[in-house]
Design an enzyme around this catalytic site. Structure first.
Site, PDB file in Angstrom:
ATOM      1  N   ALA A  67       0.766  -1.237   0.000  1.00 14.52           N
ATOM      2  CA  ALA A  67       0.000   0.000   0.000  1.00 14.52           C
ATOM      3  C   ALA A  67       0.802   1.295   0.000  1.00 14.52           C
ATOM      4  CB  ALA A  67      -0.952  -0.007   1.199  1.00 14.52           C
ATOM      5  N   ASP A 106       4.430  -7.821   6.397  1.00 11.74           N
ATOM      6  CA  ASP A 106       4.736  -8.258   5.042  1.00 11.74           C
ATOM      7  C   ASP A 106       3.528  -9.051   4.545  1.00 11.74           C
ATOM      8  OD1 ASP A 106       5.626  -9.508   2.728  1.00 11.74           O
ATOM      9  OD2 ASP A 106       7.595  -9.991   3.547  1.00 11.74           O
ATOM     10  N   CYS A 150       4.120  -0.842 -12.642  1.00 13.95           N
ATOM     11  CA  CYS A 150       4.534   0.354 -13.387  1.00 13.95           C
ATOM     12  C   CYS A 150       5.579  -0.034 -14.423  1.00 13.95           C
ATOM     13  CB  CYS A 150       5.114   1.406 -12.433  1.00 13.95           C
ATOM     14  SG  CYS A 150       3.937   2.009 -11.223  1.00 13.95           S
TER      15      CYS A 150
END
Length: 301
Positions: free
Chosen positions: A90, A163, A238
């Site tokens: 996040a 995690d 990305c």
């Protein structure tokens, strides 16, 4: 527009006043694909970080492509929104804030009595602190991360110092989770003007790095697919590299579905209806059918 704090009409009105005061024109457009995404003229120079709209959390500066993951998760199909959410990687929180705002807007429109939690994972204390600080600005209330707050707001954002790979899919805390947004660490090869990008993407060092990243991404996606109640997963990066995108998705589908005998219980790729008119689709892959490749969304040509 952060629908947790303001309406698009309110923001447009305030932004137009700012533009007129700066004498740079007042043209503002609504994006054709992403609800509440405002589009201004290219190369328009504004003192964004001095604007009250940004300081108050009513607007968020975000690239269009980074809005697609929350859009696909919340409005990806025609079924009603149900259950809790996980944002698996996040921090720093841009996608989290967009996800929370979209959930809030849909609940308000279609299920005003329902509530939803968004569990936001990060294993770094420093990064999670940034997320908490950012969300405190953007969301009216943020819980303690345990999902047990008395928040009366319909969307309960729960920062979780852990995690994601170590989160137990059988943990009762996540028993209502039905949707996961997974945007893991990647090469960032799709980010324009990335300062630390390798000059030689074909070097042996870069190839090893991509293999290492894709292995981690595969593990993370398969872990997301192991949550028993989860019905929707959006995987995004990305990166423009096939090894981090089509290859990860195809391998995860193949390896997870091999363990499932019932065809109805196997994971399937679904094209998000909210991006039905988006023309750029996934590349062909040996382990994906043409129809499956067309379900994948690419931003690069």
């Amino acid at each position: 527009v952060n629908k947790l704090k303001a309406s698009s009409e309110e923001v447009i009105s305030e932004l137009q006043k700012e533009l007129m005061q700066l004498d740079v024109g007042s043209d503002i457009y609504m994006d054709a694909h992403v609800p509440d995404l405002l589009v201004l003229r290219p190369k328009l120079s504004l003192p964004w970080h001095d604007l009250d709209l940004l300081k108050s959390g009513k607007i968020i500066l975000q690239d269009k492509s980074s809005c697609f993951s929350a859009l696909a998760l919340v409005l990806g199909n025609t079924e009603s929104l149900d259950g809790d959410f996980i944002d698996a990687c996040a921090a720093p929180g841009n996608k989290t804030s967009h996800l929370a705002a979209m959930i809030y807007d849909q609940l308000k429109k279609k299920s005003p009595k329902k509530k939803a939690k968004v569990f936001c994972f990060d294993r770094s204390i420093a990064r999670l602190a940034i997320l908490k600080d950012r969300m405190s600005q953007l969301a009216p209330l943020v819980s303690d991360g345990k999902g047990t707050s008395k928040n009366k707001f319909p969307v309960d954002v729960c920062p979780t110092l852990q995690d994601f790979l170590k989160a137990d899919p059988q943990d009762k805390t996540f028993r209502q989770v039905k949707s996961i947004l997974l945007d893991p660490s990647c090469s960032g090869s799709g980010i324009i003007n990335q300062p630390d990008r390798s000059a030689d993407d074909n070097s042996n060092g870069e190839k090893e790095r991509l293999v290492s990243l894709s292995n981690f991404q595969l593990v993370a996606l398969k872990h997301a697919m192991s949550f028993p109640q989860v019905e929707r997963i959006v995987y995004s990066t990305c990166s423009v590299n096939e090894i981090e995108n089509e290859n990860v998705v195809a391998t995860a589908l193949k390896e997870c579905n091999e363990e499932v005998e019932d065809e109805e219980l196997k994971w399937k790729l679904v094209s998000p209806v909210s991006l039905g008119y988006w023309p750029r689709r996934g590349f062909s892959h040996k382990n994906l059918t043409d129809e499956e490749s067309k379900c994948l969304i690419r931003v690069n040509g």
